[in-house]
Design an enzyme around this catalytic site. Structure first.
Site, PDB file in Angstrom:
ATOM      1  N   ASN A 100      -1.911  -5.193  -0.484  1.00  0.00           N
ATOM      2  CA  ASN A 100      -1.673  -6.601   0.048  1.00  0.00           C
ATOM      3  C   ASN A 100      -0.282  -6.666   0.340  1.00  0.00           C
ATOM      4  O   ASN A 100       0.713  -6.005  -0.006  1.00  0.00           O
ATOM      5  CB  ASN A 100      -1.629  -7.711  -1.393  1.00  0.00           C
ATOM      6  CG  ASN A 100      -3.181  -7.150  -1.808  1.00  0.00           C
ATOM      7  OD1 ASN A 100      -3.970  -7.390  -1.296  1.00  0.00           O
ATOM      8  ND2 ASN A 100      -3.202  -7.548  -3.289  1.00  0.00           N
ATOM      9  N   GLN A 107       0.598 -10.569  -2.290  1.00  0.00           N
ATOM     10  CA  GLN A 107       1.110  -9.643  -3.002  1.00  0.00           C
ATOM     11  C   GLN A 107       1.975 -10.063  -4.039  1.00  0.00           C
ATOM     12  O   GLN A 107       2.894 -11.157  -3.722  1.00  0.00           O
ATOM     13  CB  GLN A 107       1.964  -8.795  -1.883  1.00  0.00           C
ATOM     14  CG  GLN A 107       2.669  -7.656  -2.553  1.00  0.00           C
ATOM     15  CD  GLN A 107       3.600  -7.119  -1.572  1.00  0.00           C
ATOM     16  OE1 GLN A 107       4.085  -7.479  -0.401  1.00  0.00           O
ATOM     17  NE2 GLN A 107       4.402  -5.717  -1.690  1.00  0.00           N
ATOM     18  N   VAL A 109       3.609  -8.582  -6.598  1.00  0.00           N
ATOM     19  CA  VAL A 109       4.729  -7.901  -7.170  1.00  0.00           C
ATOM     20  C   VAL A 109       5.330  -7.153  -5.590  1.00  0.00           C
ATOM     21  O   VAL A 109       4.537  -6.479  -5.055  1.00  0.00           O
ATOM     22  CB  VAL A 109       4.699  -6.718  -8.067  1.00  0.00           C
ATOM     23  CG1 VAL A 109       5.768  -6.007  -8.244  1.00  0.00           C
ATOM     24  CG2 VAL A 109       3.851  -7.214  -9.260  1.00  0.00           C
ATOM     25  N   HIS A 113       2.484  -1.013  -3.261  1.00  0.00           N
ATOM     26  CA  HIS A 113       1.462  -0.580  -4.087  1.00  0.00           C
ATOM     27  C   HIS A 113      -0.175  -0.458  -3.529  1.00  0.00           C
ATOM     28  O   HIS A 113      -0.395  -1.154  -2.697  1.00  0.00           O
ATOM     29  CB  HIS A 113       1.722  -0.684  -5.620  1.00  0.00           C
ATOM     30  CG  HIS A 113       1.174  -2.206  -5.465  1.00  0.00           C
ATOM     31  ND1 HIS A 113       1.999  -3.399  -5.300  1.00  0.00           N
ATOM     32  CD2 HIS A 113       0.118  -3.059  -6.101  1.00  0.00           C
ATOM     33  CE1 HIS A 113       1.698  -4.696  -5.426  1.00  0.00           C
ATOM     34  NE2 HIS A 113       0.398  -4.523  -6.052  1.00  0.00           N
ATOM     35  N   ILE A 114      -0.698   0.426  -4.231  1.00  0.00           N
ATOM     36  CA  ILE A 114      -2.321   0.574  -3.606  1.00  0.00           C
ATOM     37  C   ILE A 114      -3.201   0.197  -4.865  1.00  0.00           C
ATOM     38  O   ILE A 114      -3.065   0.661  -6.052  1.00  0.00           O
ATOM     39  CB  ILE A 114      -2.338   1.960  -3.095  1.00  0.00           C
ATOM     40  CG1 ILE A 114      -1.674   2.272  -1.789  1.00  0.00           C
ATOM     41  CG2 ILE A 114      -3.903   2.135  -2.730  1.00  0.00           C
ATOM     42  CD1 ILE A 114      -1.557   3.713  -1.782  1.00  0.00           C
ATOM     43  N   HIS A 115      -4.125  -0.741  -4.578  1.00  0.00           N
ATOM     44  CA  HIS A 115      -5.072  -1.159  -5.533  1.00  0.00           C
ATOM     45  C   HIS A 115      -6.352  -0.122  -5.414  1.00  0.00           C
ATOM     46  O   HIS A 115      -6.670   0.062  -4.232  1.00  0.00           O
ATOM     47  CB  HIS A 115      -5.576  -2.433  -5.448  1.00  0.00           C
ATOM     48  CG  HIS A 115      -4.733  -3.544  -5.695  1.00  0.00           C
ATOM     49  ND1 HIS A 115      -4.451  -4.253  -6.903  1.00  0.00           N
ATOM     50  CD2 HIS A 115      -3.639  -3.884  -5.025  1.00  0.00           C
ATOM     51  CE1 HIS A 115      -3.579  -4.994  -6.995  1.00  0.00           C
ATOM     52  NE2 HIS A 115      -2.956  -5.084  -5.804  1.00  0.00           N
TER      53      HIS A 115
END
Length: 127
Positions: A100, A107, A109, A113-115
């Protein structure tokens, strides 16, 4: 490396992910190496919902131009090579990856980062 939300500047080094990586906030890291950690999402959207968090402080994809590109490529290349292994640690051999970006991209945070979402049939379109 920061983003404006309203009139508030967000620096990724001030986020919960920075505190988790540094150990200031305890977490249940089930994967940890030189480049990243992996934790379970606290608000899962699938039976398997993992977060792979790079240790390199980058707010989001829109901030990549502001970081050392060689370090970024090394970090993200390593992370992408470990995604399948990380997913398999939680029993997911099929999954969706999501990054995101920004407020409208949900997003929550401001730290890239990767979900990893798995454990069920994904639908398309995702939005």
């Amino acid at each position: 490396m920061s983003e404006s939300v309203g009139n508030i500047r967000i620096d990724p080094r001030d986020t919960i992910f920075a505190k988790i990586i540094s150990g200031a906030i305890p977490s249940k890291k089930f994967y940890d190496d030189e480049y990243c950690i992996a934790i379970e999402d606290i608000n899962p959207q699938a039976p398997v919902h993992l977060l792979v968090i790079p240790k390199l402080a980058v707010g989001g994809l829109s901030d990549v131009a502001n970081v050392d590109l060689e370090k970024y490529k090394e970090s993200m290349g390593h992370i992408m090579s470990k995604i399948h292994h990380i997913a398999s640690l939680k029993g997911a051999d099929s999954y969706r990856l999501v990054i995101n970006e920004g407020v409208l991209g949900q997003q929550s945070v401001r730290w890239l980062h990767i979900h990893i979402l798995g454990g069920r049939q994904m639908n398309w379109p995702p939005g």
